[in-house]
Design a protein around this motif. Structure first.
Motif, PDB file in Angstrom:
ATOM      1  N   THR A  49       0.748  -0.836   0.176  1.00 56.92           N
ATOM      2  CA  THR A  49      -0.041   0.471  -0.068  1.00 56.92           C
ATOM      3  C   THR A  49       0.837   1.678   0.053  1.00 56.92           C
ATOM      4  O   THR A  49      -0.019   2.465  -0.362  1.00 56.92           O
ATOM      5  N   ARG A  50       2.470   1.095   0.124  1.00 57.16           N
ATOM      6  CA  ARG A  50       2.761   2.611   0.126  1.00 57.16           C
ATOM      7  C   ARG A  50       2.939   3.027  -0.803  1.00 57.16           C
ATOM      8  O   ARG A  50       2.276   2.890  -2.895  1.00 57.16           O
ATOM      9  N   GLY A  51       2.412   4.132  -0.839  1.00 58.98           N
ATOM     10  CA  GLY A  51       2.090   5.537  -1.453  1.00 58.98           C
ATOM     11  C   GLY A  51       0.773   5.292  -2.303  1.00 58.98           C
ATOM     12  O   GLY A  51       0.500   6.481  -3.390  1.00 58.98           O
ATOM     13  N   MET A  52      -0.012   4.832  -1.969  1.00 58.12           N
ATOM     14  CA  MET A  52      -1.328   4.491  -2.226  1.00 58.12           C
ATOM     15  C   MET A  52      -2.659   5.692  -1.709  1.00 58.12           C
ATOM     16  O   MET A  52      -2.185   5.555  -0.871  1.00 58.12           O
ATOM     17  N   LYS A  53      -2.298   6.289  -2.415  1.00 56.93           N
ATOM     18  CA  LYS A  53      -3.928   7.159  -2.142  1.00 56.93           C
ATOM     19  C   LYS A  53      -5.648   6.658  -2.810  1.00 56.93           C
ATOM     20  O   LYS A  53      -5.468   5.887  -4.085  1.00 56.93           O
ATOM     21  N   ILE A  54      -6.676   6.100  -1.461  1.00 54.21           N
ATOM     22  CA  ILE A  54      -7.642   5.513  -1.511  1.00 54.21           C
ATOM     23  C   ILE A  54      -9.190   7.127  -2.030  1.00 54.21           C
ATOM     24  O   ILE A  54      -8.601   7.607  -0.790  1.00 54.21           O
ATOM     25  N   LEU A  55      -9.725   6.788  -2.425  1.00 52.96           N
ATOM     26  CA  LEU A  55     -11.379   7.675  -2.160  1.00 52.96           C
ATOM     27  C   LEU A  55     -11.929   6.948  -2.011  1.00 52.96           C
ATOM     28  O   LEU A  55     -12.686   6.007  -2.645  1.00 52.96           O
TER      29      LEU A  55
END
Length: 140
Positions: A49-55
């Motif tokens: 999940t490193r660097g992951m962005k969730i909306l």
């Protein structure tokens, strides 16, 4: 009801929710988000999940302290989602209208059959379409 997360590569998580039950912060942080993280790590085994962005939208189960704490612990960055912003709701303007058309001509007798049908439908959408929804006019 299903919880669905997708990326520019396709569906990451398709999780059924118990019929007639509300999606609470507890359910969201104990069932949905851990399954999401597990599936992200399958798709991105080296970086997870490193660097992951969730909306996610502004539903109460998504905005509680419990959810924010969980996301902080997992180091998942939550993109801000202004209230009443359909331009950011990729599911609302792209995925769900397509899915609605598909479901109108189908009849599923069980939750398992529905889940299988959804899985097959999502897999039938070319990866390029998922990618395009993130790159054509949407800045994230």
């Amino acid at each position: 009801m299903y919880t669905i997360f997708f990326s520019s590569h396709g569906i990451i998580l398709q999780l059924p929710c118990e019929s007639g039950k509300a999606v609470t912060a507890t359910f969201f942080t104990e069932q949905v988000l851990p399954n999401l993280i597990k599936n992200i790590k399958k798709y991105r085994p080296k970086i997870g999940t490193r660097g992951m962005k969730i909306l996610i939208d502004n539903a109460s189960s998504h905005t509680t302290k419990l959810t924010k704490y969980f996301l902080d612990i997992e180091r998942l960055e939550l993109l801000p989602h202004p209230p009443y912003s359909p331009d950011l709701a990729l599911c609302d303007f792209w995925l769900f209208p397509k899915l609605k058309i598909y479901l109108q001509v189908k009849d599923f007798n069980t939750l398992q059959a529905l889940g299988t049908g959804l899985y097959q439908y999502f897999k039938s959408i070319p990866e390029e379409e998922y990618r395009n929804v993130f790159t054509s006019g949407w800045e994230g």
